[in-house]
Scaffold this motif. Structure first.
Motif, mmCIF file in Angstrom:
data_model
loop_
_atom_site.group_PDB
_atom_site.id
_atom_site.type_symbol
_atom_site.label_atom_id
_atom_site.label_comp_id
_atom_site.label_asym_id
_atom_site.label_seq_id
_atom_site.Cartn_x
_atom_site.Cartn_y
_atom_site.Cartn_z
ATOM 1 N N VAL A 39 4.894 -7.832 -1.884
ATOM 2 C CA VAL A 39 5.752 -6.662 -1.682
ATOM 3 C C VAL A 39 6.750 -6.512 -2.824
ATOM 4 N N GLY A 87 1.399 -2.057 9.800
ATOM 5 C CA GLY A 87 2.791 -2.215 9.396
ATOM 6 C C GLY A 87 3.031 -3.207 8.285
ATOM 7 N N GLN A 88 1.964 -3.839 7.763
ATOM 8 C CA GLN A 88 2.105 -4.831 6.706
ATOM 9 C C GLN A 88 1.350 -4.371 5.456
ATOM 10 N N TRP A 89 1.919 -4.644 4.275
ATOM 11 C CA TRP A 89 1.260 -4.281 3.032
ATOM 12 C C TRP A 89 0.095 -5.223 2.753
ATOM 13 N N THR A 133 3.291 4.930 1.853
ATOM 14 C CA THR A 133 2.328 4.223 2.706
ATOM 15 C C THR A 133 1.150 3.661 1.922
ATOM 16 N N ALA A 134 0.976 4.070 0.662
ATOM 17 C CA ALA A 134 -0.158 3.558 -0.117
ATOM 18 C C ALA A 134 0.073 3.778 -1.603
ATOM 19 N N ARG A 191 7.226 -3.074 -4.898
ATOM 20 C CA ARG A 191 8.515 -2.369 -4.963
ATOM 21 C C ARG A 191 8.978 -2.203 -6.407
ATOM 22 N N ASP A 222 -8.041 -6.872 2.643
ATOM 23 C CA ASP A 222 -6.745 -6.602 3.269
ATOM 24 C C ASP A 222 -5.895 -7.862 3.397
ATOM 25 N N HIS A 279 -2.009 -0.865 0.502
ATOM 26 C CA HIS A 279 -1.687 0.070 1.586
ATOM 27 C C HIS A 279 -1.157 -0.687 2.791
ATOM 28 N N LYS A 280 -0.614 0.068 3.730
ATOM 29 C CA LYS A 280 -0.069 -0.542 4.936
ATOM 30 C C LYS A 280 -1.159 -0.649 6.001
#
Length: 344
Positions: free
Chosen positions: A85, A71-73, A51-52, A89, A80, A67-68
């Motif tokens: 992504v 629901g979005q990174w 989550t982060a 990843r 923000d 962080h999320k």
């Protein structure tokens, strides 16, 4: 000495040696072979629950926090703004795949040599990555590169390691934003109006729907516009336009900016306000009908590459045939040579 007495002495000596070895093994248990063991054992199984991700370097406060949010990174240090992504990843997979090659120093005095000293100290070489997942936090200090790998130390431990495969860790928040901003093909552009902060503005418009040529409205008296293809917008005007960085628009004064009003097929209008700031170039984006773009760019300013900025905000002079200088005109006139002086 009889054979029986010699045998008794030998058995006693062996018993003493065996006892000493036993006691020594209890005091100093053998170091397990760490080669091939994962640096963060539980992370690979928890990647889907992350989550982060936070990065600290040179201070106690994080320099990067991805962080999320709903629901979005997102990148916390950039208001923000949506995060990249794919880059996130890639780093998480690299941390999950990291394997120990060999044990290194466990002496804190030697940590600065390989870059795994306390990363919160000013001037620290390494950076601490903390991953928050389902079963808690996983922390590792990423030190200096070494051959095909790098030095690392788990947070809260003194043992350091040489780890492979290599890992690239960016500590600038701008690296983590989703750089994709606008992607409109040039064939969709119907007209471009430029309103500069100073000097004359202009409007160019597409001459025919299925052709690339553009015309210039209100060509200045005594001047000639470039040909229709040269007046057409650059292929990089809005196609694949990416952001180098993002900031709050409220922190910049766009009241004296240059404005580009770009009308697209279908009637959509994208307005770009441009503001050079030192060697950096910023734009503010307003979209009339593209709700997703409007939401993404609301109250934000974006740094773009200088060549992209120049392609958007062309000056009127760039669209006109160059003036013929007087010097060039005088050079075309014949030169009369003076007559030779009469002889004696």
């Amino acid at each position: 000495m009889t054979h029986r007495r010699f045998t008794s002495i030998l058995i006693g000596a062996l018993a003493v040696i065996a006892g000493a070895l036993y006691l020594n093994s209890n005091r100093n248990p053998p170091t397990p072979d760490a080669h091939g063991m994962p640096l963060i054992p539980a992370l690979a199984a928890e990647l889907d629950s992350v989550t982060a991700l936070g990065v600290r370097k040179g201070g106690t406060a994080p320099v990067v926090t991805v962080h999320k949010v709903a629901g979005q990174w997102a990148v916390a240090e950039r208001g923000d703004y949506p995060a990249d992504v794919a880059k996130l990843r890639k780093l998480l997979l690299a941390l999950g795949d990291a394997k120990i090659v060999e044990l290194k120093t466990s002496s804190p005095a030697n940590f600065p040599i390989i870059g795994v000293e306390d990363p919160t100290q000013p001037g620290a070489m390494g950076a601490q990555v903390t991953v928050t997942a389902r079963d808690g936090e996983h922390s590792v200090i990423v030190g200096k590169p070494s051959g095909p790998g790098y030095f690392a130390r788990r947070g809260g431990e003194n043992q350091s390691y040489l780890v492979e495969p290599p890992l690239s860790l960016e500590t600038e928040p701008r690296y983590w934003i989703d750089s994709r901003l606008i992607d409109v093909p040039t064939k969709s552009i119907q007209s471009v109006e430029i309103k500069p902060a100073a000097g004359a503005g202009y409007v160019t418009h597409r001459l025919k729907p299925d052709e690339d040529g553009f015309g210039l409205d209100r060509t200045p008296p005594g001047r000639k516009a470039l040909d229709a293809r040269a007046l057409a917008p650059s292929a990089t005007l809005l196609s694949g336009l990416t952001a180098e960085d993002v900031a709050a628009a409220s922190g910049m004064d766009f009241s004296n900016s240059t404005r580009a009003i770009i009308t697209l097929s279908g009637g959509d209008v994208i307005t770009l306000d441009g503001l050079p700031f030192g060697d950096r170039h910023w734009i503010k984006v307003t979209a009339d009908k593209d709700a997703a773009l409007a939401a993404k760019t609301k109250d934000r300013a974006f740094e773009v590459a200088s060549y992209r900025y120049d392609a958007i905000f062309r000056s009127l002079e760039q669209l006109l045939v160059a003036k013929e200088s007087k010097a060039a005109g005088n050079a075309a006139a014949p030169v009369r040579k003076p007559a030779p002086a009469p002889g004696p």
